[in-house]
Design an enzyme around this catalytic site. Structure first.
Site, PDB file in Angstrom:
ATOM      1  CB  SER A 185      -0.952   0.000   1.191  1.00 45.34           C
ATOM      2  OG  SER A 185      -0.242  -0.163   2.397  1.00 45.34           O
ATOM      3  CG  HIS A 213      -3.939  -0.840  -1.558  1.00 43.99           C
ATOM      4  ND1 HIS A 213      -4.372   0.446  -1.751  1.00 43.99           N
ATOM      5  CD2 HIS A 213      -3.755  -0.977  -0.223  1.00 43.99           C
ATOM      6  CE1 HIS A 213      -4.431   1.083  -0.592  1.00 43.99           C
ATOM      7  NE2 HIS A 213      -4.054   0.233   0.358  1.00 43.99           N
ATOM      8  CE  LYS A 243      -7.329  -0.162   1.527  1.00 44.99           C
ATOM      9  NZ  LYS A 243      -7.409   0.946   2.478  1.00 44.99           N
TER      10      LYS A 243
HETATM   11  C1  LIG Z   1      -3.345  -4.449   2.933  1.00 47.71           C
HETATM   12  C2  LIG Z   1      -4.480  -3.873   3.727  1.00 47.71           C
HETATM   13  N1  LIG Z   1      -5.238  -4.699   4.478  1.00 47.71           N
HETATM   14  C3  LIG Z   1      -6.285  -4.237   5.193  1.00 47.71           C
HETATM   15  C4  LIG Z   1      -6.614  -2.893   5.184  1.00 47.71           C
HETATM   16  C5  LIG Z   1      -7.762  -2.428   6.017  1.00 47.71           C
HETATM   17  O1  LIG Z   1      -8.902  -2.345   5.260  1.00 47.71           O
HETATM   18  P1  LIG Z   1     -10.195  -1.593   5.827  1.00 47.71           P
HETATM   19  O2  LIG Z   1      -9.968  -0.137   5.601  1.00 47.71           O
HETATM   20  O3  LIG Z   1     -11.324  -2.152   5.061  1.00 47.71           O
HETATM   21  O4  LIG Z   1     -10.263  -1.927   7.279  1.00 47.71           O
HETATM   22  C6  LIG Z   1      -5.879  -2.011   4.409  1.00 47.71           C
HETATM   23  C7  LIG Z   1      -6.230  -0.575   4.413  1.00 47.71           C
HETATM   24  O5  LIG Z   1      -5.442   0.310   4.297  1.00 47.71           O
HETATM   25  C8  LIG Z   1      -4.778  -2.511   3.664  1.00 47.71           C
HETATM   26  O6  LIG Z   1      -4.050  -1.695   2.908  1.00 47.71           O
END
Ligand SMILES: Cc1ncc(COP(=O)(O)O)c(C=O)c1O
Length: 395
Positions: A185, A213, A243
């Protein structure tokens, strides 16, 4: 004598402020679209994760409103008590179809997925090999499981092979899992899934890919695992629905047997109220949209390539991103914050990302171009980058 709460907070907040690590949170007035308003001022928004612009999509808004009329605003209970509505069932079937797996389970957030799925399967007799740049929710999910956590150098396949061999040959662990982000990310690079699968097969590793992502972005929208055609080789496909999908929530996709297990064992499923019906309906509509057409996906990539080319031409270090995530790496934390602040003065909203979200000394502003941006918006942003970069001696 013990430290008071006030003493602790005062000392530590001051430390963060003195070191450029304190994040001031802005309040967005209205929708989080390609342009946003903060304190009455309009900005080009390059900070959201709304890759495809679906957070404000008219069709999705309509579906959500209809769902509210039909179901009300809340699911009323946790899934196992009586919070499983037919919209949840439809959503999960749609997600499985989208991901190319037998089944899927939806959670309230992507963060929750990692809390739920890792600890439902791994325990103190197991080991987890984890890429060092994995998202915080993976790190916390691993800790919660009490398994031995073995950090693997970022995308370093020799290190993975070596550590997998050591873990397996030690005879200390019942199960060994490898976890990686699909798309990282903060840098936008893509996990080396074909090599990972090869190593996993050699050492019988359980494979777990968090594609928060990658969904909507890679594999013509279906994600990084499908991009490499490895749906049958990855045990856990995790993702967020907040997202590219534009709503909220998370999912795990995998075999029917895995999903059955998560439905009886994963604690956020058992002990936290289910996704709202309107979110579930809107997510299903978003996923259908992605399955029906690549138009938004194609527009996202067109905009991303345009912005990247423009920033590179200006002389910025944009790292090794292979996806629309476009970091502009500044380095020093305070300079990064100043850079972001000056861009904001010029009408471009792009947040600084500094330690502890990224390693110290690698401060950056992270641009997230979306399908909803126009060329004019991106040109305006590039003009601001030119002005501010020259002014601060970054280019
Ligand atoms: C790799 C990854 N996993 C999980 C999440 C968390 O997702 P959520 O915003 O739906 O809790 C993110 C959010 O930035 C992420 O980049």
């Amino acid at each position: 004598m013990v430290q008071s709460l006030h003493g602790f907070l005062d000392e530590n907040i001051q430390y963060l402020k003195d070191n450029g690590l304190y994040n001031e949170i802005d309040i967005v007035e209205g929708a989080n679209g390609p342009e946003i308003t903060i304190n009455g001022e309009k900005y080009i928004n390059l900070s959201s994760n709304n890759y495809l612009g679906l957070a404000t999509d008219e069709d999705l808004k309509k579906v959500a409103k209809e769902a509210i009329d039909h179901y009300g605003v809340g699911a009323g209970a946790v899934r196992t008590i009586n919070g499983t509505l037919d919209v949840h069932e439809t959503l999960e079937n749609t997600l499985a179809e989208f991901k190319g797996t037998e089944a899927a389970i939806a959670y309230q957030s992507g963060f929750n997925c990692n809390m739920a799925a890792i600890s439902a399967v791994m325990n103190k007799n197991d080991a987890i090999l984890s890429d060092e740049l994995n998202h915080a929710s993976i790190i916390d999910g691993c800790r919660l499981s009490k398994a031995k956590i073995i950090r693997v150098n970022h995308s370093d396949m020799d290190d993975l092979r070596q550590k997998a061999k050591e873990a397996v040959e030690s005879g200390q662990y019942n199960k060994v899992m490898y976890i990686t982000d699909g798309v990282f990310s903060m840098d936008g690079d893509v996990a080396k899934l074909p090599e990972i699968v090869e190593i996993a097969e050699e050492f019988d590793l359980i494979t777990y890919v968090d594609d928060a992502h990658g969904s909507g972005v890679m594999g013509k929208g279906a994600g990084t695992v499908k991009h490499f055609g490895l749906q049958d080789k990855i045990d856990f496909q995790i993702g967020t629905l907040s997202k590219a999908i534009g709503v909220v929530g998370g999912y795990v996709a995998g075999t029917q047997e895995l999903i059955d297990w998560l439905k009886v064992q994963s604690r956020p499923f058992l002990f936290s109220t289910s996704l709202t019906p309107e979110s579930s309906a809107a997510i299903t509509a978003a996923v259908r949209k992605l399955m029906d057409s690549t138009e938004l996906h194609d527009k996202l990539w067109e905009n991303a390539n345009y912005l990247k080319d423009g920033l590179k031409e200006l002389g910025y270090d944009i790292g090794e991103s292979a996806t629309p995530i476009t970091p502009v790496i500044i380095g020093d934390e305070k300079q990064t914050q100043e850079f972001s602040k000056r861009l904001k003065d010029e009408g471009v909203y792009v947040k600084s990302i500094v330690f502890p979200t990224v390693p110290r000394g690698t401060g950056r502003v992270r641009n997230m171009p979306t399908a909803a941006h126009t060329k004019e918006m991106l040109d305006e942003a590039l003009e601001a980058y030119k002005k501010v970069g020259k002014e601060l001696g970054v280019i």
